[in-house]
Write an enzyme that holds these catalytic residues in place. Structure first.
Site, PDB file in Angstrom:
ATOM      1  N   GLU A  19     -63.972  45.781  -1.570  1.00  0.00           N
ATOM      2  CA  GLU A  19     -63.111  46.648  -0.755  1.00  0.00           C
ATOM      3  C   GLU A  19     -63.878  47.809  -0.149  1.00  0.00           C
ATOM      4  OE1 GLU A  19     -59.307  47.970  -2.269  1.00  0.00           O
ATOM      5  OE2 GLU A  19     -59.211  46.244  -3.606  1.00  0.00           O
ATOM      6  N   ASP A  65     -60.596  44.790  -5.651  1.00  0.00           N
ATOM      7  CA  ASP A  65     -60.264  45.460  -6.916  1.00  0.00           C
ATOM      8  C   ASP A  65     -59.437  44.569  -7.852  1.00  0.00           C
ATOM      9  OD1 ASP A  65     -61.656  47.661  -6.158  1.00  0.00           O
ATOM     10  OD2 ASP A  65     -59.915  48.924  -5.729  1.00  0.00           O
ATOM     11  N   ASP A 122     -56.663  44.308  -9.464  1.00  0.00           N
ATOM     12  CA  ASP A 122     -55.244  44.564  -9.706  1.00  0.00           C
ATOM     13  C   ASP A 122     -54.417  43.811  -8.667  1.00  0.00           C
ATOM     14  OD1 ASP A 122     -55.669  46.014  -7.395  1.00  0.00           O
ATOM     15  OD2 ASP A 122     -55.383  47.985  -8.312  1.00  0.00           O
ATOM     16  N   GLU A 127     -52.903  44.839  -6.029  1.00  0.00           N
ATOM     17  CA  GLU A 127     -53.246  45.221  -4.663  1.00  0.00           C
ATOM     18  C   GLU A 127     -54.542  44.534  -4.229  1.00  0.00           C
ATOM     19  OE1 GLU A 127     -51.258  47.275  -1.702  1.00  0.00           O
ATOM     20  OE2 GLU A 127     -50.763  47.324  -3.830  1.00  0.00           O
ATOM     21  N   TYR A 177     -62.665  50.826 -14.093  1.00  0.00           N
ATOM     22  CA  TYR A 177     -61.603  50.843 -13.088  1.00  0.00           C
ATOM     23  C   TYR A 177     -60.523  51.856 -13.446  1.00  0.00           C
ATOM     24  CZ  TYR A 177     -58.473  49.098  -9.494  1.00  0.00           C
ATOM     25  OH  TYR A 177     -57.667  48.991  -8.390  1.00  0.00           O
ATOM     26  N   ARG A 193     -57.288  52.332 -12.345  1.00  0.00           N
ATOM     27  CA  ARG A 193     -55.837  52.073 -12.319  1.00  0.00           C
ATOM     28  C   ARG A 193     -55.490  51.122 -13.458  1.00  0.00           C
ATOM     29  NH1 ARG A 193     -57.611  52.378  -7.047  1.00  0.00           N
ATOM     30  NH2 ARG A 193     -56.674  54.111  -5.871  1.00  0.00           N
ATOM     31  N   HIS A 242     -56.707  45.226 -17.900  1.00  0.00           N
ATOM     32  CA  HIS A 242     -57.875  46.098 -17.770  1.00  0.00           C
ATOM     33  C   HIS A 242     -58.153  46.806 -19.081  1.00  0.00           C
ATOM     34  CE1 HIS A 242     -57.584  45.269 -13.615  1.00  0.00           C
ATOM     35  NE2 HIS A 242     -56.587  46.093 -13.356  1.00  0.00           N
TER      36      HIS A 242
END
Length: 704
Positions: free
Chosen positions: A18, A91, A93, A95, A311, A313, A357
């Site tokens: 990203e 990433d 997740d 998203e 990470y 989040r 995570h």
């Protein structure tokens, strides 16, 4: 989805991430056989000009290329043509999963003769990246669908309700599935504070001399020897003091014990935002921005770009075995084996943990904050140090305290003292909070059950109970998480949005609802009670979790949600035809063109404006008289706003008068002392603290 069309050749592999910040570091880890490029976040989204959801075609989203991403996609297409295998490493997740899925469509990867693989890593380290490349997988459509469901739900709510806000309050406002609930939570707290009536209470301390000691000891009033007792008035206090006159104070019990304080858990997104707010005075948005920089990588000179944290989040407090082993070795070598935790826990969850995570931790334990300080900005260093210390503390032994509690009796009354002393600092060696900064009291070693105590004096203090505190960003995040509202990635943007829309304002650390926020919240509560219902929103989050787990189909959630929303909007439109919120005509005349000025909403609330805009641009402050005279100067009291939009009450255009009140004054004077009364929800309270008169509004009206 078919994951491959040709066997991957590492010599012709393209890996897409990203953020461009990650490119250099990952390229170094993978070597010359790989090209690494960045998508710069999302490449496709719903159009801004319309809802972008085809209601008549089973709620199919209408995705378009995001404006400005044409050059990025053109560059990526050129690189795809040279590749035999494309690794999508966005990433880890929902998203990120959706971005990878959108890249497949935007780059037409399914139409090309190229192998498509999805890889995820929790940290930008050589081991993590190399290990991830050994375990490629297909796109997880459950995660993609969970993201699509959230995006479509939020779009339908925003684009259905926002136009009603525009027509009845002011243009540019927005409603949101999560932001409207957050606004309601803040509004409810403000109402609770406004309606709070302080209750008087007193504390009583006694200064006593120990024979042979110069410094007196201080003991606090507990109650009687039978039960704990609150001192509710000065009369009660005077009675206690009178009954203690001439009484002997004697130590009746001394107990020593040991207390332990467990090490904190490593950070999740929520707890990092809360602690950074408390310790560093960072906003949630700033915390996430700086943490993103630390995650993506910092240039450490000769070492190159290095990702310093995992990470950012995450809801999880899980830590990898490798990180645990590394941390234990560091603690053993630098502090000693006695500082190693005998066992460490993980967070007990009341709501479902999102995404597999780890907790937020340093990527490299040996990179002590001091050793990398020269490469970090001030904010990066402070946040990295907080994360490093918190993680190290989470792997360390509990702190141990020696506690002492003393009971001192005089007649039927009891006073107490308590003290604690650290006997083993444990995790406090690296991580402390405000409660751990100082030792709590010190009790003389000469004090024992036989000690002779001599009365010196009393210390009396009047207090009043306090309302619940105003929300801060940290406490709002805490409550949103506890209520199951939103997820780690939504806290910061939700708070930022309602601040940017001027629905709430931030003064010091506290959040206050503005007049504009009150208007929006009232409309949402009246017209769309389900949307702002905490339980409904929490249940919706659970459904989104179910989609991610493959238990629920995302279109099913949308199909069940939309009819109720559509009906609520239709009902609200009919009801609002009767309501006129904006453009109320006043008697005040425009000095420029002679028209009657109208009331409009601005960023901070109401103001007067000429209806002849744009020909006439005259505006004036709007002072709303409340029909009460100032108790100090006799002029009209009006509703005012602080520079940031918080409502208060003061004198109209009288700079010499310093009267102000956060609570709304009323015209009725206190029947007990004649002072100004203020409204506290359904009650009226006297502003004279020595009086303390309180009554129901209805009762006072009947008497008058």
């Amino acid at each position: 989805m078919a994951s491959s069309k040709r066997t991957g050749d590492k010599k012709n592999s393209l890996l897409i991430v990203e953020s461009p910040t990650k490119v250099k570091a990952i390229k170094k880890f993978l070597g010359s056989g790989y090209e690494v490029a960045a998508s710069n976040g999302h490449v496709r989204d719903l159009p801004r000009s319309q809802m972008g959801v085809d209601i008549n075609n089973d709620f199919e989203p209408k995705y378009i290329t995001i404006r400005g991403k044409g050059d990025v996609l053109a560059s990526l297409r050129k690189q795809v043509k040279k590749a035999k295998c494309v690794y999508l490493a966005t990433d880890p997740d929902r998203e990120g999963e959706a971005i990878s899925w959108h890249l497949i469509s935007a780059l037409k990867l399914n139409e090309s003769d190229v192998k498509i693989q999805r890889v995820t890593f929790n940290e930008i380290t050589k081991n993590a990246v190399k290990e991830a490349m050994k375990h490629p997988r297909d796109i997880d459509m459950n995660l993609v669908d969970a993201q699509q469901a959230r995006r479509v739900l939020d779009r339908m709510v925003g684009y259905s309700i926002s136009p009603l806000l525009w027509s009845k309050i002011k243009r540019g406002l927005s409603a949101g599935r999560v932001q409207s609930v957050a606004l309601r939570i803040i509004a409810d707290r403000e109402e609770e504070i406004d309606s709070f009536i302080p209750k008087e209470y007193w504390t009583l301390d006694v200064n006593l001399k120990i024979k042979g000691e110069k410094k007196p000891i201080v003991a606090h009033y507990y109650g009687t020897t039978d039960e704990k007792k609150e001192i509710e008035s000065k009369a009660d206090l005077d009675a206690i003091c009178a009954s203690l006159k001439g009484k002997k104070f004697k130590v009746t019990d001394i107990k020593k014990g040991e207390r332990t304080k467990k090490a904190p858990l490593p950070f999740t997104t929520s707890t990092l935002q809360q602690e950074a707010s408390k310790s560093l005075n960072f906003s949630t948005q700033k915390t996430m921005r700086v943490a993103q920089q630390l995650y993506e990588g910092i240039d450490l000179g000769k070492e190159g770009t290095v990702g310093l944290i995992t990470y950012l989040r995450t809801d999880s407090t899980r830590v990898s075995d490798e990180a645990v082993a590394t941390a234990n070795k560091y603690i053993s070598e630098n502090f000693g084996d006695e500082y190693l935790a005998s066992n460490t826990g993980t967070k007990k969850q009341d709501v479902k943990i999102q995404d597999a995570h780890e907790a937020i931790r340093p990527s490299y334990i040996d990179k002590h904050p001091v050793t990398v300080k020269e490469y970090l900005s001030k904010d990066q260093f402070r946040l990295y140090q907080l994360i490093w210390r918190r993680f190290m503390a989470s792997r360390m032994a509990a702190a141990k305290y020696e506690t002492t509690s003393v009971k001192i009796d005089a007649g039927e009354h009891r006073f107490t003292m308590a003290a604690s002393k650290t006997v083993f600092d444990g995790f406090l060696n690296v991580y402390t909070d405000e409660d751990d900064q100082v030792e709590k009291n010190v009790i003389s070693s000469n004090l024992n059950v036989d000690s002779e105590l001599v009365f010196e004096s009393f210390e009396e203090d009047q207090h009043f109970t306090q309302p619940a505190p105003h929300y801060t960003e940290a406490s709002l995040v805490h409550d949103l998480e506890a209520l199951g509202i939103g997820r780690p990635s939504t806290y910061a943007p939700t708070i930022s949005t309602i601040i940017a829309r001027h629905y709430i304002t931030k003064e010091n650390k506290s959040l206050y609802i503005t007049e504009l926020g009150q208007a929006v919240n009232k409309m949402m509560n009246d017209a769309f009670p389900q949307i702002v219902d905490v339980n409904f929103t929490s249940n919706m989050e659970s459904l989104l979790d179910g989609i991610a787990d493959g238990e629920v189909k995302w279109k099913t959630v949308i199909r069940n949600f939309y009819p109720d929303l559509d009906q609520a909007v239709a009902d609200a439109e009919k009801e609002m035809e009767k309501i006129q919120v904006q453009d109320e005509v006043t008697d005040e005349i425009c000095e420029v063109c002679g028209r009657n000025l109208v009331i409009k909403y601005g960023p901070h609330g109401k103001f007067l404006a000429c209806p002849g805009f744009p020909e006439c641009k005259n505006t004036k402050p709007y002072y709303e008289k409340i029909g009460v005279q100032c108790p100090k100067c006799g002029k009209d009291i009006v509703m005012k706003r602080t520079r940031k939009g918080r409502i208060f009450y003061g004198c109209i255009d009288n700079p010499e008068c310093d009267f102000m009140s956060w609570a709304r004054p009323v015209s009725t004077k206190c029947p007990k002392c004649g002072s100004l009364m203020v409204a506290k929800s359904s009650k009226l309270a006297c502003t004279n603290t020595d009086c303390g008169f309180v009554c129901n509004k209805d009762e006072l009206e009947k008497n008058n």
